[in-house]
Design a protein around this motif. Structure first.
Motif, PDB file in Angstrom:
ATOM      1  N   GLU A  20     -12.506  45.824 -11.691  1.00 58.47           N
ATOM      2  CA  GLU A  20     -12.821  47.213 -12.365  1.00 58.47           C
ATOM      3  C   GLU A  20     -12.560  47.131 -13.894  1.00 58.47           C
ATOM      4  OE1 GLU A  20     -11.501  50.777 -10.776  1.00 58.47           O
ATOM      5  OE2 GLU A  20     -11.262  51.335 -12.696  1.00 58.47           O
ATOM      6  N   GLY A  21     -13.324  46.931 -14.713  1.00 58.78           N
ATOM      7  CA  GLY A  21     -12.961  46.989 -16.013  1.00 58.78           C
ATOM      8  C   GLY A  21     -12.946  45.763 -16.775  1.00 58.78           C
ATOM      9  N   GLU A  53     -13.316  41.392 -18.015  1.00 59.23           N
ATOM     10  CA  GLU A  53     -14.464  40.869 -18.330  1.00 59.23           C
ATOM     11  C   GLU A  53     -14.164  39.354 -18.383  1.00 59.23           C
ATOM     12  OE1 GLU A  53     -15.339  41.929 -22.558  1.00 59.23           O
ATOM     13  OE2 GLU A  53     -16.818  40.154 -22.709  1.00 59.23           O
ATOM     14  N   CYS A  81     -19.286  41.214 -10.523  1.00 58.71           N
ATOM     15  CA  CYS A  81     -18.724  42.339 -11.085  1.00 58.71           C
ATOM     16  C   CYS A  81     -18.163  43.234  -9.761  1.00 58.71           C
ATOM     17  CB  CYS A  81     -19.486  42.961 -12.098  1.00 58.71           C
ATOM     18  SG  CYS A  81     -19.851  42.094 -13.371  1.00 58.71           S
ATOM     19  N   ALA A  95     -16.173  49.006 -11.366  1.00 55.85           N
ATOM     20  CA  ALA A  95     -17.108  49.558 -12.401  1.00 55.85           C
ATOM     21  C   ALA A  95     -16.698  49.112 -13.777  1.00 55.85           C
ATOM     22  CB  ALA A  95     -16.590  51.168 -12.480  1.00 55.85           C
ATOM     23  N   ARG A  96     -17.697  49.203 -14.638  1.00 50.28           N
ATOM     24  CA  ARG A  96     -17.690  48.554 -16.068  1.00 50.28           C
ATOM     25  C   ARG A  96     -16.967  47.080 -16.198  1.00 50.28           C
ATOM     26  NH1 ARG A  96     -14.784  52.971 -15.102  1.00 50.28           N
ATOM     27  NH2 ARG A  96     -12.942  51.803 -15.852  1.00 50.28           N
ATOM     28  N   LYS A 101     -17.718  43.157 -16.362  1.00 45.07           N
ATOM     29  CA  LYS A 101     -18.545  42.466 -17.313  1.00 45.07           C
ATOM     30  C   LYS A 101     -18.438  41.017 -17.109  1.00 45.07           C
ATOM     31  CE  LYS A 101     -20.364  41.669 -21.922  1.00 45.07           C
ATOM     32  NZ  LYS A 101     -19.988  41.947 -23.328  1.00 45.07           N
ATOM     33  N   ASP A 155     -21.983  50.671 -13.821  1.00 43.80           N
ATOM     34  CA  ASP A 155     -22.024  50.460 -15.406  1.00 43.80           C
ATOM     35  C   ASP A 155     -21.535  49.101 -15.481  1.00 43.80           C
ATOM     36  OD1 ASP A 155     -22.428  53.167 -16.443  1.00 43.80           O
ATOM     37  OD2 ASP A 155     -20.687  53.614 -15.005  1.00 43.80           O
ATOM     38  N   SER A 156     -21.325  48.024 -14.539  1.00 43.08           N
ATOM     39  CA  SER A 156     -21.276  46.798 -14.738  1.00 43.08           C
ATOM     40  C   SER A 156     -22.422  46.054 -15.589  1.00 43.08           C
ATOM     41  CB  SER A 156     -20.803  45.764 -13.666  1.00 43.08           C
ATOM     42  OG  SER A 156     -21.828  45.856 -12.759  1.00 43.08           O
ATOM     43  N   THR A 185     -26.160  49.687 -14.142  1.00 47.65           N
ATOM     44  CA  THR A 185     -25.917  48.448 -14.607  1.00 47.65           C
ATOM     45  C   THR A 185     -26.936  47.775 -15.474  1.00 47.65           C
ATOM     46  OG1 THR A 185     -26.987  47.840 -12.571  1.00 47.65           O
ATOM     47  CG2 THR A 185     -24.768  47.975 -12.176  1.00 47.65           C
TER      48      THR A 185
END
Lengths: 249, 482
Positions: free
Chosen positions: B261-262, B264, B294, B297-298, B300, B325-326, B355
């Motif tokens: 999650e979150g 990158e 991913c 969530a979020r 990247k 939201d990835s 996504t």
């Protein structure tokens, strides 16, 4: 500076386009070469700048006493020969400013000068931009990509101003320009006249010569220079047309 | 592992056992050939725990039932997997404690490759986990990273020091039986890199690994596993060079990325393996499976690759966008010159809501090179409002090369928005002349035009890598314009 003697050249299909051109241009002079379509104007520009696709069959070209035709195109450019293109070429993705800096540094290196860093370069650029009333945004765009006809031609003269050539050949720089753009470009060319520089303007029409008054005017017809004179010859041509000098071969 | 186990495992194979390598380093190799004993030999050599050996054997058994893929637009000479050597390592060094203890021959090789293993590395801000042949021999900057709780080490070390992490994530993105080459890798992988970034930590430097294939006839089977825990960030650089060699060498790596999650992960590759000579002789076969998930969530994941080397490239760095939201990104430049072939692209699998994925692919073909972009964008039924933008540009140099674009788009949710743009262009004589008339040499002109074409991808690379990549592009295309 430039001495062309009995220059013959043909294109890929074997047709002879230049049939014995003789021309001498001294430093400080501005010459205009006029002529009807197909007379060999663009071929002459191509041969002088080293564009592929032409074969010189006879004659010679001396540039500052050197055999110009023996030099590859990039070497000619670095030696101070500049061609303002009739149709400037688009290079997508290559920033106009980056392109110019690469070119300038290649030329400077040849002259034994140090490379310009980004700061020095920007300073030099800003001074010249004013001259041609070019916005800085033009520099950040891809080389000639999405430029209007007028912007392309102004960009050519801007490049010329930056590269400071000894011999500038302007191939139909006036074509496709409205009157405002023509005046702007003319101002740029006039500003670049100087005792150390020779300029050869190739044009179909006389109107550019109202703004950039040449020292000599030559009429090219069917691959040869058939008449030479001063600025008055251009005005005469405007009235009588090229009919008197025969059609293109 | 004890010497007796190793000896026992080796006994039936001893005949083919050889020393004698191109580099002066005394290497120890598995005899050529591939069977369960080879797998056991590798595991024993590396002193691996039973669970990993079992994992390898499972992969090997799967591999035996599989066939090499033939859907790619590649002409591949048949590979004799029994003729290859599956393990070669610099002689065991009793764990060097500092560079002084490392074989000077090896250090010289690194120096030739320009690898900043010593103080220069500190200045450049790069930590290097250098892989020579198959075993990592030196790792730098571990202390700085350790203070932040970041683990960055060879795969083998990770198995010893952090077995719980390896066991938790290994094979979860690329399962053992995913494809022929991934299965092969899972069975015989020699070493590779492992990175774990703990929750909320931003890795302060680019993590970098240089691969090099050195031993003759030794296929390289690297295994990379990178895990970014919640909210973590890491940028990872992978660069490769190989010395010239007149023989095809197989390389089948697997890279798994996991972003929670979150988190990158930015993964950049500059691949410059020996492409074969101008007649198409020799060169590396690069059959790689790279995939990132991913998981939250979020999250990247961003892949950037510059592929200039290898005789054959078969490679599709992909993203599985599970978390809402990835974001998945793929930026690629692939060059094929002379007789090189590349079939490369990506897969973007949209599973979560909102996504997003971006694909920018630049293929450059010169000589008799064949370049194929192959990409899949799949939007699953639950992926509400998924978005994809794909841009595929091909640049041709000369008239004997080829460019092909094979996009697959599967939208199973009506809210999906998918855009695909493709262009093909040719470097024109006019462009070359224009540059030359401004004073640029033929080589500089070509390099300028090509770099302009690739700009959108190159700007995604970390600075020092971008500079290297630009030079590489020029070198790769040398002599391609008459």
């Amino acid at each position: 500076m430039l001495e062309i003697g009995n220059l013959h050249a043909r294109i890929a299909d074997g047709r002879e386009i230049l049939k014995g051109v003789d021309l001498a241009v001294k430093a400080g002079e501005v010459h205009a070469i006029m002529g009807p379509n197909g007379s060999g104007k663009s071929t002459l520009a191509g041969v002088l700048s080293g564009k592929p696709g032409y074969e010189v069959t006879e004659g010679q070209v001396l540039y500052e006493g050197r055999d110009l035709l023996a030099m590859p195109a990039d070497e000619r450019a670095r030696a101070g020969v500049f061609l303002a293109f009739q149709y400037p070429v688009e290079i997508p993705g290559v920033n106009n400013m980056y392109f110019l800096r690469a070119a300038l540094n290649a030329v400077r290196k040849q002259r034994g000068e140090s490379e310009m860093d980004a700061g020095q370069f920007l300073k030099a650029v800003r001074a010249k931009l004013k001259l041609l009333e070019i916005g800085e945004d033009l520099l950040q765009r891809g080389v000639n990509v999405g430029f209007s006809g007028g912007e392309k031609k102004r960009n050519e003269i801007f490049q010329m101003a930056m590269l400071d050539p000894k011999l500038a050949i302007l191939d139909e720089t006036d074509s496709g320009l409205d009157i405002d753009a023509l005046q702007m470009v003319s101002r740029g060319i006039n500003a670049l006249r100087g005792p150390d520089r020779a300029i050869v303007m190739i044009t179909h029409y006389q109107r550019l010569l109202n703004y950039v008054v040449p020292d000599r005017v030559h009429v090219l017809s069917a691959g040869r220079i058939v008449k030479s004179g001063d600025a008055a010859l251009a005005r005469e041509l405007e009235e009588t047309g090229y009919g008197a000098y025969g059609d293109a071969a | 592992m004890t010497d007796t186990t190793a000896a026992r495992n080796l006994a039936p194979l001893r005949e083919g056992y050889k020393y004698g390598f191109v580099s002066d380093i005394e290497s120890e190799s598995a005899p050529p050939g591939l069977n369960e004993d080879t797998v056991r030999f590798i595991a024993a050599k590396k002193g691996e725990p039973q669970w990993l050996l079992d994992w390898r054997l499972e992969a090997f058994r799967k591999w035996q039932t599989m066939e090499s893929p033939h859907w790619a637009k590649l002409r591949i000479a048949p590979i004799d997997y029994q003729a290859a050597t599956y393990y070669s390592a610099p002689k065991r060094q009793n764990a060097p404690k500092s560079l002084d203890e490392v074989d000077p021959e090896l250090l010289k090789t690194y120096e030739k490759l320009g690898i900043p293993l010593n103080e220069r590395a500190a200045l450049a801000g790069v930590a290097v986990d250098a892989v020579f042949d198959s075993v990592s021999v030196a790792t730098t900057f571990k202390r700085t990273l350790a203070e932040l709780g970041i683990v960055f080490c060879s795969f083998g070390e990770a198995v010893r020091e952090h077995p719980e992490l390896v066991r938790k994530y290994l094979g979860t993105v690329v399962p053992q039986g995913d494809n022929f080459y991934a299965a092969l890798n899972s069975a015989v992988f020699s070493d590779g890199s492992f990175a774990y970034i703990p929750s909320g930590v931003r890795c302060p430097m680019e993590l970098s690994t240089y691969f090099r294939i050195n031993a003759a006839k030794s296929g390289q089977f690297e295994r990379t596993l990178i895990v970014a825990d919640k909210g973590a960030y890491v940028s990872y650089l992978e660069g490769c060079t190989a010395p010239q060699r007149d023989e095809n060498q197989l390389h089948a790596a697997v890279v798994e990325l996991i972003a929670l999650e979150g988190a990158e992960i930015k993964y950049s590759t500059v691949q410059n393996w020996y492409p074969g000579d101008a007649e198409g002789k020799g060169g590396i076969y690069n059959f790689v499976t790279k995939r990132g998930a991913c998981r939250g969530a979020r999250a990247k994941i961003s892949w950037t690759q510059v592929e200039t080397g290898s005789a054959i490239t078969w490679k599709y760095p992909s993203c599985i966008l599970e978390g809402d939201d990835s974001v998945g990104e793929f930026y690629s430049v692939a060059i094929t010159n002379n007789f090189q072939q590349a079939d490369t692209g990506t897969k973007m699998l949209h599973l979560g809501r909102n996504t997003r994925s971006t694909i920018i692919s630049k293929g450059i073909s010169a000589g008799r090179g064949q370049n194929t972009y192959r990409g899949l964008v799949r939007v699953q039924p639950k992926a509400e409002n998924a978005r994809n933008y794909t841009q595929c540009d091909s640049l041709l140099i000369g008239d004997k090369c080829g460019a092909h674009t094979v996009p697959y788009i599967e939208a199973r949710n009506p809210t999906a928005r998918i855009e695909h743009e493709a262009t093909t262009s040719k470097i024109s004589d006019d462009q070359m002349f224009y540059c030359q008339q401004r004073g640029l040499s033929k080589e500089d002109a070509l390099s300028l035009i090509v770099n302009g074409f690739c700009k959108e991808v190159l700007k995604e690379l970390p600075m020092e890598f971008a500079v290297e990549a630009q030079k590489l592009l020029a070198v790769s295309l040398e002599g391609s314009v008459g």
